[in-house]
Design an enzyme around this catalytic site. Structure first.
Site, short mmCIF file in Angstrom:
data_model
loop_
_atom_site.label_atom_id
_atom_site.label_comp_id
_atom_site.label_asym_id
_atom_site.label_seq_id
_atom_site.Cartn_x
_atom_site.Cartn_y
_atom_site.Cartn_z
N SER A 41 0.84 -1.19 0.00
CA SER A 41 0.00 0.00 0.00
C SER A 41 0.88 1.24 0.00
O SER A 41 1.96 1.24 0.60
CB SER A 41 -0.90 0.03 1.24
OG SER A 41 -1.60 1.26 1.35
N TYR A 73 -1.82 -0.13 10.26
CA TYR A 73 -1.96 -0.73 8.92
C TYR A 73 -0.80 -0.28 8.04
O TYR A 73 -0.19 -1.10 7.34
CB TYR A 73 -3.30 -0.31 8.31
CG TYR A 73 -3.49 -0.71 6.87
CD1 TYR A 73 -3.91 -2.00 6.53
CD2 TYR A 73 -3.30 0.21 5.84
CE1 TYR A 73 -4.10 -2.37 5.20
CE2 TYR A 73 -3.50 -0.14 4.51
CZ TYR A 73 -3.91 -1.43 4.20
OH TYR A 73 -4.09 -1.79 2.89
#
Length: 242
Positions: free
Chosen positions: A137, A151
């Site tokens: 990501s 995250y």
């Protein structure tokens, strides 16, 4: 040799788009998914409509026994040549001080331990070479303050995992790379409590819009394919300029 590729989290979002695109490119596909049998069957139908073989296996990638079962099932299609480590989860967006321990553990379990377990199975089985693509990501380098720092930290670990595996497995003919999507129009945002995030965040994306799952799938397909034959250890950013 026929390409046999496993796509985890293959029933929705980026995983489903990737499975469809790879099937159209000539891969036989095994998708792993958690619980949405209807969505998994729809992807499987699309795979088979291209003339390729496919199967869908319910599998919790945090469980080593279920991961092994997924890979064993995929082997029915032939020797596994590709893995897309895509199964992932976020948790409710919010300040770091409000992060719940069980949310933290689930994000680490799915997004890191699950990736390690799947990559380990792939490395053991790709005795004639292959390719692994980890879905990271853009958060890994942005930090995601005020949203989900944990995250982002786990996705940074994905990038490090990619680099280490690329160096260790390259002598065995296994290429390992990653894609780092930005804000993509999938239902992962609903799970984080902000379903309209792709639209509300568009103003801070240099290209002015959220991405589509197939735009990430295209990058994954390239990294798995012969045109990326000299690419290993790369993190390909697909984030609209973020």
């Amino acid at each position: 040799m026929t390409s046999v590729t496993i796509v985890t989290g293959g029933s929705r979002g980026i995983g489903a788009a990737t499975a469809r695109r790879l099937a159209a490119a000539g891969h036989d596909i095994a998708i792993g998914y958690r619980r949405d049998h209807t969505a998994a069957k729809a992807v499987l139908d699309d795979i088979q409509a291209t003339g390729r073989r496919g199967l869908a296996v319910p599998a919790d990638t945090t469980d080593p026994d279920q991961v092994q079962r997924l890979f064993d099932a995929a082997a029915d299609l032939g020797p596994v040549t590709g893995l897309v480590n895509n199964a992932g989860i976020t948790s409710p967006i919010g300040p770091f001080t409000e992060l719940r321990t069980d949310d933290l553990r689930q994000v680490v379990d799915v997004n890191l331990i699950g990736y390690v377990l799947c990559a380990q199975q792939a490395a053991r089985r790709m005795t004639h070479g292959g390719a692994i693509v980890n879905v990271s990501s853009a958060a890994a380098t942005l930090g995601s303050p005020g949203e989900y720092i944990h995250y982002a930290a786990v996705k940074a670990a994905t990038d490090t995992l990619t680099l280490g595996l690329a160096k260790e497995l390259a002598p065995h003919g296994i290429r390992v790379n990653a894609v780092a999507p930005g804000i993509i129009r999938t239902d992962i945002h609903a799970l984080s409590g902000v379903p309209d995030r792709p639209d509300s965040a568009a103003g801070r994306i240099p290209l002015g819009r959220a991405g589509e799952p197939d735009e990430v799938a295209a990058a994954i397909a390239w990294l798995l394919g012969p045109d990326a034959s000299y690419t290993a250890g790369a993190v390909l950013r697909v984030a609209g300029g973020l």
